[in-house]
Write a protein that holds these residues in place. Structure first.
Motif, PDB file in Angstrom:
ATOM      1  N   GLY B 279       0.766  -1.272   0.111  1.00  0.00           N
ATOM      2  CA  GLY B 279      -0.111   0.284  -0.132  1.00  0.00           C
ATOM      3  C   GLY B 279       1.233   0.968  -0.016  1.00  0.00           C
ATOM      4  O   GLY B 279       0.573   2.311  -0.714  1.00  0.00           O
ATOM      5  N   TYR B 280       1.687   1.024   1.215  1.00  0.00           N
ATOM      6  CA  TYR B 280       2.315   2.583   1.256  1.00  0.00           C
ATOM      7  C   TYR B 280       3.642   2.230  -0.212  1.00  0.00           C
ATOM      8  O   TYR B 280       3.849   4.044  -0.692  1.00  0.00           O
ATOM      9  CB  TYR B 280       3.709   2.400   1.866  1.00  0.00           C
ATOM     10  CG  TYR B 280       4.302   2.995   2.787  1.00  0.00           C
ATOM     11  CD1 TYR B 280       3.838   4.427   3.392  1.00  0.00           C
ATOM     12  CD2 TYR B 280       5.894   3.340   1.944  1.00  0.00           C
ATOM     13  CE1 TYR B 280       5.265   5.504   3.037  1.00  0.00           C
ATOM     14  CE2 TYR B 280       6.535   4.471   2.311  1.00  0.00           C
ATOM     15  CZ  TYR B 280       6.129   5.720   3.262  1.00  0.00           C
ATOM     16  OH  TYR B 280       6.741   7.161   3.064  1.00  0.00           O
ATOM     17  N   GLY B 281       4.467   1.508  -0.678  1.00  0.00           N
ATOM     18  CA  GLY B 281       5.243   1.161  -2.368  1.00  0.00           C
ATOM     19  C   GLY B 281       4.027   2.105  -3.238  1.00  0.00           C
ATOM     20  O   GLY B 281       4.299   2.721  -3.845  1.00  0.00           O
ATOM     21  N   HIS B 282       2.540   1.667  -3.241  1.00  0.00           N
ATOM     22  CA  HIS B 282       2.107   2.045  -4.172  1.00  0.00           C
ATOM     23  C   HIS B 282       1.413   3.802  -3.893  1.00  0.00           C
ATOM     24  O   HIS B 282       1.982   4.232  -5.655  1.00  0.00           O
ATOM     25  CB  HIS B 282       0.748   1.347  -3.909  1.00  0.00           C
ATOM     26  CG  HIS B 282      -0.927   1.827  -5.299  1.00  0.00           C
ATOM     27  ND1 HIS B 282      -0.132   1.261  -6.183  1.00  0.00           N
ATOM     28  CD2 HIS B 282      -1.261   2.640  -5.142  1.00  0.00           C
ATOM     29  CE1 HIS B 282      -1.175   2.353  -7.580  1.00  0.00           C
ATOM     30  NE2 HIS B 282      -2.331   2.541  -6.571  1.00  0.00           N
ATOM     31  N   ALA B 283       1.246   4.610  -3.289  1.00  0.00           N
ATOM     32  CA  ALA B 283       0.721   5.401  -2.766  1.00  0.00           C
ATOM     33  C   ALA B 283       2.442   5.795  -3.313  1.00  0.00           C
ATOM     34  O   ALA B 283       2.177   7.455  -4.141  1.00  0.00           O
ATOM     35  CB  ALA B 283       0.737   6.461  -1.310  1.00  0.00           C
ATOM     36  N   VAL B 284       3.476   5.667  -3.033  1.00  0.00           N
ATOM     37  CA  VAL B 284       4.666   6.282  -3.693  1.00  0.00           C
ATOM     38  C   VAL B 284       4.850   6.993  -5.111  1.00  0.00           C
ATOM     39  O   VAL B 284       4.774   7.370  -5.648  1.00  0.00           O
ATOM     40  CB  VAL B 284       6.299   5.824  -2.885  1.00  0.00           C
ATOM     41  CG1 VAL B 284       7.913   6.519  -3.541  1.00  0.00           C
ATOM     42  CG2 VAL B 284       5.622   6.291  -1.654  1.00  0.00           C
ATOM     43  N   GLN B 285       4.492   5.441  -5.711  1.00  0.00           N
ATOM     44  CA  GLN B 285       4.570   5.026  -6.887  1.00  0.00           C
ATOM     45  C   GLN B 285       3.986   5.216  -8.132  1.00  0.00           C
ATOM     46  O   GLN B 285       3.686   6.476  -9.323  1.00  0.00           O
ATOM     47  CB  GLN B 285       5.452   4.112  -7.702  1.00  0.00           C
ATOM     48  CG  GLN B 285       6.620   3.476  -6.881  1.00  0.00           C
ATOM     49  CD  GLN B 285       5.946   1.466  -7.063  1.00  0.00           C
ATOM     50  OE1 GLN B 285       5.448   1.302  -7.451  1.00  0.00           O
ATOM     51  NE2 GLN B 285       7.476   1.318  -6.808  1.00  0.00           N
ATOM     52  N   SER B 286       2.237   6.379  -7.488  1.00  0.00           N
ATOM     53  CA  SER B 286       1.548   6.523  -7.871  1.00  0.00           C
ATOM     54  C   SER B 286       1.476   7.413  -7.619  1.00  0.00           C
ATOM     55  O   SER B 286       0.359   8.328  -8.392  1.00  0.00           O
ATOM     56  CB  SER B 286       0.193   5.945  -7.613  1.00  0.00           C
ATOM     57  OG  SER B 286       0.045   6.012  -6.571  1.00  0.00           O
ATOM     58  N   ALA B 287       2.376   8.885  -6.645  1.00  0.00           N
ATOM     59  CA  ALA B 287       2.711  10.162  -6.565  1.00  0.00           C
ATOM     60  C   ALA B 287       2.641  10.641  -7.878  1.00  0.00           C
ATOM     61  O   ALA B 287       3.989  10.624  -7.823  1.00  0.00           O
ATOM     62  CB  ALA B 287       2.461  10.333  -5.044  1.00  0.00           C
ATOM     63  N   LYS B 288       2.099  11.935  -8.055  1.00  0.00           N
ATOM     64  CA  LYS B 288       2.039  12.551  -8.918  1.00  0.00           C
ATOM     65  C   LYS B 288       3.926  13.237  -8.473  1.00  0.00           C
ATOM     66  O   LYS B 288       5.379  13.484  -9.277  1.00  0.00           O
ATOM     67  CB  LYS B 288       1.722  13.947  -9.669  1.00  0.00           C
ATOM     68  CG  LYS B 288       0.813  13.534 -10.766  1.00  0.00           C
ATOM     69  CD  LYS B 288       0.139  14.118 -10.768  1.00  0.00           C
ATOM     70  CE  LYS B 288      -1.017  13.896 -11.737  1.00  0.00           C
ATOM     71  NZ  LYS B 288      -2.681  14.535 -12.054  1.00  0.00           N
TER      72      LYS B 288
END
Lengths: 352, 507
Positions: B279-288
């Motif tokens: 979840g955390y990784g997805h947030a970082v990677q999907s953030a502009k």
């Protein structure tokens, strides 16, 4: 002088009898006693003990409340060592030590379990099951089937795994394959479900609780069970209505009976009679052991307990009393020194 | 399966019967305590409450235990945000951004956002559970040794690459965690390793004293040295409502992380730790703009909290449908099935479907109720951040030492607490991330077990023959490539702004 000495001796004997804990009256009225188990909360041992505990209290003198405490770790050895070293010998704590006799027979355990004050034992059995698409309909097919059957297992040093490996090896080293490392019987079940392995085992209680579900789903079926040894040492079924592994071996591979592999297999099989060993700490007055033995023997036949087992379709267990347990345990401890058995166990467990 | 809508309603109504609701509330309050105190966890809570559940009917026993279990991940955020110590292992990623927010005086905002993210995450899980129940079983059965190994690798690499400023340092620390995980019984041979004949180490190094030592000791020492308070700035006004608004603004992130958490919960053996890191990784990677992650970005709190909350209802499915627990606490729950006379397996989805949905509803309701209670308490709780160091530090240290010894009650716990406290202090000040060590410890056993099983069973063909493995490989590659590409773009942009290009540099 003689009269004086004999008088003094009499007084000393009387005093020693008065202070001796061996004649302490066993009465747990108003007290809470505990059953300390060597596996964790939620384990099969835990479930079985929690189901059983309330019935035991009814048969102990004074009808105490019985609670269950888990001391897991080291595959059952930490709780065993705790029971041996840290628990007071006051009869208030019964150790319910699962699979520790088999561990003693096949590996090192940190304490001498023959020094516990024995109370009695319950046998334990496991069921071997296969995927229906494996081509194995009965245990006999293990010999005739052309393709290799892959069996999932827990640690190679588990006595059950050693036993099943000895059995599979009897068909020839490359006939079937065993992959170890799965976490518990549910880890093996997951592997069977995914098709990673075709065959695995679980204890008979778990099997009976799930058997109807398995039948409806049509994914797996049981082919044999370990069974357990009766008081005379004979391997008998545990009530799941499947042939025993021992009987299967004898039937399919009669030429190998008498081999070191079969000897080691039978030796481990013998420990199944004491799968759940009940003990009190060393130096506990023997009267407590007798009281617990009597209560456990009665509780195991209690109609309420049997009804509970029936609800889960679980087999009715038998109680091995204190004397038979002690005798069997000593036999196992002595047999452990047989060089052929020791060498085979060492080989099968991968010990260098 | 055609009875699903009736069972959904029946489960909901069952929850509102007086005895069930009362027991659930007791469970919730207990769960809040177990989550709040570092060293305790949902697992230890279940162990302690189990005797009280025995003898109760299933519709009371399960809400009681699940009410407790579901709420630990609500309140474990509180110590993670306020003092930088995860209340349970499932709050490790939350520390990364939650604690920096507290230091900036935004503790209330972080906590509110986490509560709401947990509620919404559990609702997402419940919807997925209901909508996809008939088709989820084949997906779960697809997971075997290779998939478990690759998921462990993905979790390790995510934690290693995201929990610090340097990829190399993160991965090195994850590797250190892997080495620590090797202490104790080897899963595939059964022989004890590196235990120095000390029975305390026979089952491996316990996680709790390591977590508490590594996170609490450095913070306590720094607090004492600074002689100030945790928060360097005054609490920003309206923080609570700001956090609520943050969660609603990031609803899509919550849906995605809730889905990730649900799937992780459904795959037996993965558990909350993988869920929160994915979840955390997805947030970082999907953030502009990911530049603020690790420095106090509220999305770094929202994403892992939504994932861990969703993982719990997800974990119910394999437990009831196959009798295979999704995680440790669910293994205890499986024991409860047998004790109360229910049979786990496909028939739970036929004859006792209402109980199955009751369990799902309880996890959702528990999250909502715990959030409301915690929301009311947080005004006082955040005052911890403004207590003088000389008063707060000894209290925290005392609590942590007690918490560290709760696991095994052995002197070894205190020793480990001290050793890892010392190491944690060094790592913190040398800017080596500490979180990957923990994930290495947790996932090391899973990775080792399934690597051996996979190679023994499939040779090396599994690397290219299994679709899920290939998808995970792509995810791992992307987790390296995307941040590297972003870094390249950002540096290029900065150089253009400062008047020269990368090409100039090369020339």
């Amino acid at each position: 002088m003689f009269r004086f000495l004999s008088g003094l001796g009499g007084i000393l004997l009387a005093v020693s009898l008065l202070v001796s804990p061996a004649i302490a009256e066993v009465n747990f009225a108003g007290k809470t006693v505990r059953i300390l188990i060597n596996f964790g909360v939620g384990s099969s041992t835990d479930v079985m003990t929690r189901q059983f505990a309330p019935f035991v209290g009814q048969y102990l003198p004074g009808n105490p409340t019985v609670i269950v405490e888990a001391k897991p770790g080291g595959r059952g050895t930490l709780g065993t060592a705790y029971m041996y070293k840290n628990v007071k010998p006051d009869g208030m704590t019964l150790g319910g030590l699962t699979i520790i006799v088999a561990r003693m027979a096949t590996a090192k355990v940190p304490v001498d379990i023959t020094k516990f004050v024995q109370v009695g034992a319950r046998g334990g059995a496991a069921v071997v099951y296969v995927r229906k698409d494996s081509g194995i309909k009965t245990a006999s097919d293990l010999k005739s089937v052309s393709q290799k059957v892959i069996m999932g297992a827990t640690t190679p040093r588990s006595p059950s795994v050693m036993q099943i490996r000895l059995f599979l090896n009897a068909f020839g080293q490359d006939k079937h394959k065993l992959i170890a490392g799965y976490k518990g019987q549910l880890g093996m079940l997951k592997a069977v479900r995914s098709g990673e392995v075709q065959m695995a085992f679980m204890n008979n209680g778990q099997w009976m609780a799930r058997r109807d579900g398995f039948t409806k789903e049509g994914l797996v079926h049981g082919i044999m069970e370990s069974g357990q040894n009766d008081a005379s040492g004979k391997v008998v079924g545990s009530g799941v209505k499947l042939p025993t592994v021992d009987a299967t071996w004898r039937k399919l591979l009669p030429d190998t009976i008498g081999s070191d592999g079969y000897k080691a297999f039978s030796f481990i099989q013998q420990t199944r009679a004491l799968n759940y060993l009940y003990v009190l700490p060393p130096k506990t007055p023997v009267d407590y052991a007798k009281a617990w033995d009597k209560a456990m023997a009665s509780a195991i036949k209690d109609p309420g307990y049997l009804a509970l087992l029936d609800k889960n379709s679980a087999p009715h267990p038998a109680w091995t009393n204190r004397d038979t347990t002690t005798k069997t345990l000593m036999q196992i401890a002595a047999k452990k020194n047989d060089p052929a058995i020791t060498a085979m166990i060492k080989k099968i467990s991968g010990k260098k | 399966m055609e009875d699903i809508p009736i069972a959904v309603l029946d489960g909901l109504l069952l929850m509102f019967t007086v005895k069930t609701f009362l027991f659930m509330m007791i469970g919730i309050v207990a769960g809040m305590f177990f989550g709040l105190v570092p060293g305790l966890s949902g697992l230890s809570g279940l162990g302690l409450l189990l005797p009280f559940a025995i003898g109760q009917p299933p519709e009371v026993a399960f809400p009681f235990l699940l009410g407790m279990f579901a709420t630990t991940t609500q309140t474990d955020t509180i110590p993670a945000v306020l003092i930088g110590v995860p209340g349970t292992a499932a709050a490790q990623a939350t520390v990364l951004d939650g604690y920096p927010m507290a230091k900036k005086g935004e503790a209330e905002r972080a906590l509110s956002a986490s509560y709401l993210a947990s509620i919404l995450g559990s609702i997402v899980a419940a919807i997925i559970f209901i909508a996809f129940l008939p088709v989820l079983r084949p997906l779960i059965d697809e997971f075997a040794g290779p998939e478990f190994f690759m998921m462990a690798m993905l979790g390790l690499i995510m934690a290693g690459s995201l929990a610090g400023t340097s990829l190399l340092r993160g991965l090195t620390m994850a590797g250190f965690g892997l080495i620590i995980s090797m202490v104790g019984f080897a899963p595939n041979t059964g022989f004890a390793r590196f235990d120095f004949d000390w029975t305390y180490l026979i089952d491996g190094i316990p996680l709790v004293p390591v977590v508490l030592g590594m996170f609490a000791v450095p913070e306590v020492i720094d607090l004492l040295v600074s002689r100030s308070t945790i928060a360097s700035q005054q609490s920003s006004s309206g923080g609570r409502m700001k956090g609520v608004a943050d969660a609603f603004q990031n609803w899509w992130l919550i849906v995605k992380c809730g889905t990730i958490g649900t799937v992780c919960g459904m795959i037996p053996g993965l558990g909350g730790l993988v869920a929160e890191w994915l979840g955390y990784g997805h947030a970082v990677q999907s953030a502009k703009d990911s530049s603020q992650f690790g420095k106090g970005d509220v999305r770094g709190v929202i994403a892992p909290e939504a994932a861990t909350a969703a993982q719990k209802p997800g974990g119910i499915l394999p437990t009831v449908a196959f009798g295979i627990p999704g995680n440790g606490p669910m293994a205890i729950m499986l024991g409860v099935f047998l004790i109360v006379g229910l049979r786990p397996g496909p028939e739970m989805l036929r004859e006792n479907l209402n109980i199955t949905f009751l369990m799902v509803w309880v996890t959702v309701a528990a999250n909502i109720i715990a959030a409301i209670l915690a929301f009311g308490l947080q005004r006082w709780l955040v005052k911890i951040c403004y207590i003088r160091a000389t008063i707060l530090a000894p209290i925290v240290l005392g609590f942590m030492i007690v918490g560290a010894t709760l696991a095994t009650r052995d002197f070894g716990d205190v020793l480990l607490f001290g050793i890892f406290g010392f190491l944690g202090y060094i790592f913190k000040h040398a800017d080596w991330p500490r979180v990957p060590i923990l994930i290495g410890m947790v996932l090391g056993n899973l990775a080792e077990t399934y690597l051996f099983i996979t190679v023994e069973r499939y040779g090396i063909e599994w690397l290219w023959q299994r679709p899920i493995v290939l998808i995970i490989v792509i995810m791992i590659v992307l987790s390296f490539v995307v941040p590297a590409y972003r870094l390249y773009r950002r540096k290029q942009g900065e150089k253009i702004l400062s008047g020269h290009t990368v090409k100039d540099d090369m020339e």
